[in-house]
Scaffold this motif. Structure first.
Motif, short mmCIF file in Angstrom:
data_model
loop_
_atom_site.label_atom_id
_atom_site.label_comp_id
_atom_site.label_asym_id
_atom_site.label_seq_id
_atom_site.Cartn_x
_atom_site.Cartn_y
_atom_site.Cartn_z
N ALA A 9 -4.21 3.46 5.72
CA ALA A 9 -3.23 2.68 4.97
C ALA A 9 -3.03 1.31 5.61
O ALA A 9 -2.92 0.28 4.92
CB ALA A 9 -1.91 3.44 4.89
N VAL B 175 0.86 -1.18 0.00
CA VAL B 175 0.00 0.00 0.00
C VAL B 175 0.90 1.23 0.00
O VAL B 175 1.90 1.28 0.72
CB VAL B 175 -0.94 0.03 1.23
CG1 VAL B 175 -1.64 1.38 1.35
CG2 VAL B 175 -1.98 -1.08 1.12
N LEU B 176 0.54 2.23 -0.79
CA LEU B 176 1.27 3.48 -0.82
C LEU B 176 0.62 4.48 0.13
O LEU B 176 -0.61 4.55 0.21
CB LEU B 176 1.28 4.08 -2.23
CG LEU B 176 1.78 3.16 -3.36
CD1 LEU B 176 1.83 3.94 -4.68
CD2 LEU B 176 3.15 2.59 -3.03
N ARG C 251 1.37 8.97 -1.30
CA ARG C 251 1.86 8.88 -2.67
C ARG C 251 0.89 8.06 -3.51
O ARG C 251 0.15 7.22 -2.99
CB ARG C 251 3.23 8.18 -2.72
CG ARG C 251 4.39 8.97 -2.17
CD ARG C 251 4.83 10.07 -3.12
NE ARG C 251 6.10 10.64 -2.70
CZ ARG C 251 6.23 11.61 -1.81
NH1 ARG C 251 5.15 12.10 -1.24
NH2 ARG C 251 7.43 12.08 -1.51
N ARG C 252 0.93 8.31 -4.82
CA ARG C 252 0.25 7.45 -5.78
C ARG C 252 1.21 7.23 -6.95
O ARG C 252 2.19 7.93 -7.08
CB ARG C 252 -1.05 8.12 -6.27
CG ARG C 252 -2.09 8.28 -5.17
CD ARG C 252 -3.39 8.90 -5.67
NE ARG C 252 -3.19 10.25 -6.15
CZ ARG C 252 -3.21 10.62 -7.42
NH1 ARG C 252 -3.38 9.69 -8.38
NH2 ARG C 252 -3.02 11.86 -7.79
N THR C 253 0.90 6.27 -7.79
CA THR C 253 1.75 6.04 -8.95
C THR C 253 0.88 5.62 -10.12
O THR C 253 -0.26 5.18 -9.94
CB THR C 253 2.83 4.97 -8.65
OG1 THR C 253 3.81 4.99 -9.68
CG2 THR C 253 2.23 3.59 -8.53
N SER D 48 -3.87 9.01 0.59
CA SER D 48 -3.20 10.31 0.63
C SER D 48 -4.23 11.39 0.88
O SER D 48 -5.44 11.12 0.91
CB SER D 48 -2.45 10.58 -0.68
OG SER D 48 -3.33 10.57 -1.78
N SER E 19 -3.64 2.95 -2.36
CA SER E 19 -2.95 4.16 -1.89
C SER E 19 -3.88 4.98 -1.01
O SER E 19 -5.10 4.96 -1.18
CB SER E 19 -2.47 5.00 -3.07
OG SER E 19 -3.57 5.52 -3.81
N SER F 275 -8.02 3.52 -4.08
CA SER F 275 -7.28 4.77 -3.90
C SER F 275 -8.15 5.70 -3.05
O SER F 275 -9.26 6.06 -3.46
CB SER F 275 -6.97 5.42 -5.24
OG SER F 275 -6.26 6.63 -5.07
N SER G 53 3.82 12.02 -7.18
CA SER G 53 2.41 12.35 -7.43
C SER G 53 1.99 13.60 -6.68
O SER G 53 1.19 14.39 -7.20
CB SER G 53 1.52 11.16 -7.01
OG SER G 53 1.66 10.88 -5.62
#
Length: 338
Positions: free
Chosen positions: A303, A146-147, A150-152, A161, A159, A320, A193
């Motif tokens: 998260a 899990v981010l 941040r995201r990608t 955020s 993710s 997300s 991101s």
């Protein structure tokens, strides 16, 4: 005073003690219905229950650990995120192994390899770049990831955020309401991101307020005070007039304070500044920093919950999640001088 017991958790979740035990054991959780497991975990979290790791280690050879990958442990953004993560993982029976990459890809690769050699059951990563081959490799190998913050692009990975676009919108709207028309954005690194999203949001916000031609952008190569100071010097040396700064982060905003002091600029009389993140002690500055506050602790908790879901249900579709920010007005913003 004795803390909550397994029986207390089972009672709060409305399940048998054996079911609660399986749900709290990372290695037996798959034997419990996912909805039931989530109910037990939330009950354990709310009661502050902590499993006994010694007893568990006698029953399994699995690690019961989660790796947390941080780009810079000196950044005050991360401690409340870490606290939120541990508040969820500990009741679920996991220990957290924290590593610092110092924003270096080679160090990140070595640290993640170390975590995997210790058989970490999953990873929470706060270092992700928009193009991140290592994340792609982890995904192909089936590592629960899990981010956080941040995201990608192009990867099916969960993710959590803050809503960067909403935050920058609040900052620009606040300055416009005060009467500012010439605003600059000291944007964060465009390899992340957060940097890209905040820059895009600034462009959108100034366009919506009809300020396209009077607002400028200066890029920072890192999320640091030094990078913020260099960017502000560049803006000042260009000679283009401005009365307010929207910084990509609080640390970048702190770099502005350094330049104000060296060039005898008075804030907010000469130049306003707005930060982003809501790190601690901003109210102790002179003047106290107006900032966009993000819910760090909630980001960490969400998260951790998302990672537990991924471990329990490997085929679950990644989500997300964007959490709402808020504007905290302090002394670094005021109407511009006539």
């Amino acid at each position: 005073m004795q803390g909550p017991t397994l029986r207390d958790v089972a009672s709060a979740a409305g399940v048998h003690t054996a079911t609660a035990s399986r749900a709290l054991n990372p290695n037996a959780r798959a034997l419990v219905h996912p909805d039931t497991a989530r109910r037990v975990l939330r009950a354990a979290e709310s009661l502050g229950y902590r499993p006994n790791p010694i007893v568990r280690s006698l029953k399994t050879t699995k690690s019961g650990t989660i790796g947390l990958v941080i780009p810079d442990l000196t950044n005050p953004l991360f401690p409340p995120i870490v606290r939120g993560i541990e508040d969820v993982l500990a009741p679920a029976g996991y220990s957290t192994l924290i590593v610092d990459t110092n924003d270096r890809p080679d160090r990140e690769q070595a640290q993640i390899a170390s975590l995997r050699s210790r058989r970490a059951d999953g990873l929470i990563i706060a270092t992700a770049l928009l193009d991140h081959p290592l994340l792609r490799e982890l995904g192909e190998q089936g590592v629960a990831t899990v981010l956080v913050n941040r995201r990608t692009d192009g990867l099916d990975v969960g993710s959590v955020s803050a809503n960067d676009a909403a935050g920058i919108g609040l900052a620009v709207e606040h300055l416009v309401d005060l009467g500012h028309r010439r605003i600059i954005h000291l944007a964060g690194p465009q390899t992340t991101s957060t940097g890209v999203d905040r820059l895009r949001a600034f462009r959108t916000a100034v366009r919506e307020h009809g300020l396209d031609d009077s607002c400028r952008i200066v890029l920072c190569d890192r999320w640091t005070e030094d990078a913020g100071a260099r960017a502000l010097r560049t803006a000042l040396d260009s000679g283009a007039p401005f009365t307010a700064v929207v910084a990509g982060s609080d640390l970048i905003a702190l770099g502005c304070y350094e330049v104000f002091a060296e060039r005898e600029i008075t804030c907010p009389t000469d130049i306003n500044v707005v930060g982003f993140n809501g790190i601690p002690f901003l109210d102790k500055l002179c003047p106290p920093l107006t900032t966009i506050n993000i819910p760090h602790h909630d980001i960490g908790r969400e998260a951790a919950r998302m990672l537990l879901e991924s471990i329990a249900e490997p085929n679950r579709t990644p989500r997300s999640v964007l959490l709402p920010p808020s504007l905290v007005v302090r002394g670094s913003t005021a109407p511009p001088r006539p």
